[in-house]
Design an enzyme around this catalytic site. Sequence first.
Site, PDB file in Angstrom:
ATOM      1  N   CYS A  17      -2.493   5.390  -1.509  1.00 34.06           N
ATOM      2  CA  CYS A  17      -2.963   5.679  -0.144  1.00 34.06           C
ATOM      3  C   CYS A  17      -1.742   6.091   0.673  1.00 34.06           C
ATOM      4  O   CYS A  17      -0.674   6.333   0.108  1.00 34.06           O
ATOM      5  CB  CYS A  17      -3.705   4.486   0.459  1.00 34.06           C
ATOM      6  SG  CYS A  17      -2.702   3.009   0.684  1.00 34.06           S
ATOM      7  N   ASN A  20       0.293   2.159   1.452  1.00 32.28           N
ATOM      8  CA  ASN A  20       0.322   1.133   0.391  1.00 32.28           C
ATOM      9  C   ASN A  20       0.326  -0.290   0.968  1.00 32.28           C
ATOM     10  O   ASN A  20       0.915  -1.212   0.394  1.00 32.28           O
ATOM     11  CB  ASN A  20       1.536   1.345  -0.541  1.00 32.28           C
ATOM     12  CG  ASN A  20       1.501   0.510  -1.824  1.00 32.28           C
ATOM     13  OD1 ASN A  20       2.536   0.137  -2.347  1.00 32.28           O
ATOM     14  ND2 ASN A  20       0.336   0.209  -2.336  1.00 32.28           N
ATOM     15  N   CYS A  22      -2.855  -1.184   2.867  1.00 31.94           N
ATOM     16  CA  CYS A  22      -4.286  -1.502   3.063  1.00 31.94           C
ATOM     17  C   CYS A  22      -5.123  -1.058   1.867  1.00 31.94           C
ATOM     18  O   CYS A  22      -5.460  -1.865   1.006  1.00 31.94           O
ATOM     19  CB  CYS A  22      -4.831  -0.837   4.336  1.00 31.94           C
ATOM     20  SG  CYS A  22      -4.024  -1.365   5.854  1.00 31.94           S
ATOM     21  N   ARG A  23      -5.482   0.235   1.817  1.00 28.54           N
ATOM     22  CA  ARG A  23      -6.487   0.686   0.854  1.00 28.54           C
ATOM     23  C   ARG A  23      -6.029   0.593  -0.598  1.00 28.54           C
ATOM     24  O   ARG A  23      -6.784   0.099  -1.451  1.00 28.54           O
ATOM     25  CB  ARG A  23      -6.920   2.129   1.178  1.00 28.54           C
ATOM     26  CG  ARG A  23      -7.667   2.257   2.487  1.00 28.54           C
ATOM     27  CD  ARG A  23      -7.705   3.689   2.964  1.00 28.54           C
ATOM     28  NE  ARG A  23      -6.371   4.181   3.295  1.00 28.54           N
ATOM     29  CZ  ARG A  23      -6.068   5.439   3.563  1.00 28.54           C
ATOM     30  NH1 ARG A  23      -7.005   6.353   3.531  1.00 28.54           N
ATOM     31  NH2 ARG A  23      -4.828   5.782   3.862  1.00 28.54           N
ATOM     32  N   SER A  24      -4.841   1.086  -0.925  1.00 25.05           N
ATOM     33  CA  SER A  24      -4.461   1.082  -2.352  1.00 25.05           C
ATOM     34  C   SER A  24      -4.166  -0.317  -2.891  1.00 25.05           C
ATOM     35  O   SER A  24      -4.537  -0.603  -4.041  1.00 25.05           O
ATOM     36  CB  SER A  24      -3.319   2.072  -2.645  1.00 25.05           C
ATOM     37  OG  SER A  24      -2.132   1.724  -1.984  1.00 25.05           O
ATOM     38  N   ASP A 133     -10.883   4.871   6.205  1.00 29.06           N
ATOM     39  CA  ASP A 133      -9.529   4.401   6.491  1.00 29.06           C
ATOM     40  C   ASP A 133      -9.579   3.358   7.614  1.00 29.06           C
ATOM     41  O   ASP A 133      -9.929   3.681   8.746  1.00 29.06           O
ATOM     42  CB  ASP A 133      -8.658   5.594   6.906  1.00 29.06           C
ATOM     43  CG  ASP A 133      -7.200   5.203   7.099  1.00 29.06           C
ATOM     44  OD1 ASP A 133      -6.889   3.990   7.138  1.00 29.06           O
ATOM     45  OD2 ASP A 133      -6.370   6.119   7.219  1.00 29.06           O
TER      46      ASP A 133
HETATM   47  P1  4NP Z   1      -3.066   2.509   4.082  1.00 29.20           P
HETATM   48  O1  4NP Z   1      -3.107   2.298   5.687  1.00 29.20           O
HETATM   49  O2  4NP Z   1      -2.651   3.947   3.855  1.00 29.20           O
HETATM   50  O3  4NP Z   1      -4.467   2.232   3.669  1.00 29.20           O
HETATM   51  O4  4NP Z   1      -2.057   1.508   3.577  1.00 29.20           O
HETATM   52  C1  4NP Z   1      -2.137   2.775   6.547  1.00 29.20           C
HETATM   53  C2  4NP Z   1      -0.949   2.085   6.685  1.00 29.20           C
HETATM   54  C3  4NP Z   1       0.007   2.544   7.568  1.00 29.20           C
HETATM   55  C4  4NP Z   1      -0.231   3.683   8.302  1.00 29.20           C
HETATM   56  C5  4NP Z   1      -1.417   4.382   8.167  1.00 29.20           C
HETATM   57  C6  4NP Z   1      -2.381   3.927   7.263  1.00 29.20           C
HETATM   58  N1  4NP Z   1       0.731   4.134   9.222  1.00 29.20           N
HETATM   59  O5  4NP Z   1       0.462   5.129   9.932  1.00 29.20           O
HETATM   60  O6  4NP Z   1       1.825   3.558   9.300  1.00 29.20           O
END
Ligand code: 4NP
Length: 164
Positions: A17, A20, A22-24, A133
């Site tokens: 994702c 790294n 949340c989703r992954s 997301d």
């Molecule tokens: P992830 O979530 O891609 O599911 O881990 C996010 C984590 C951080 C950010 C965006 C999405 N960010 O913009 O920092």
Amino acid sequence: MIIFATMTKKKKILFICLGNICRSPMAEAMMRHLAAEAGRSDEFEIASAAVSEEEWGNPIYPPAAEILRHHGIAYDGQRIARQMKASDYENYDMIIAMDEANIRGIQRIAGGDPEEKIHLLLDYAGEHRNVADPWYTRDFKTAYEDILKGCHALLATLPPSKSK
Ligand code: 4NP
């Protein structure tokens, strides 16, 4: 003495994702959980990484950890976010993205997709769309449900190892 070992190569799956956190990591924990439930843990090596370096070194985001805990899914809290490396493309058999932007990021890091290893998670569930997301919406429940659906379908796609 000849020892007959049932040597079956593990399928190496890398979930990706943006950050790294949340989703992954949720996908990593959920896929490991589903494989264990199916008695197939030894068939897989499962990990996760980011396309960005935004969250490098950070632990799983607390609301993501909380929803996993709520559903009784173990997550190794020691693990921290890392960015995907070009060598991951060679090291993993399948690179599974949470959204279309991730796919572009993975292709940029890997220098393309000559072995067609990169896939969108929900494609396995017959839904060509992004996992919701939760970063801006805070809707971790919908993200959880999307990832669960995708991981279920992904596991069903992979034939059980013949060593059983
Ligand atoms: P992830 O979530 O891609 O599911 O881990 C996010 C984590 C951080 C950010 C965006 C999405 N960010 O913009 O920092």
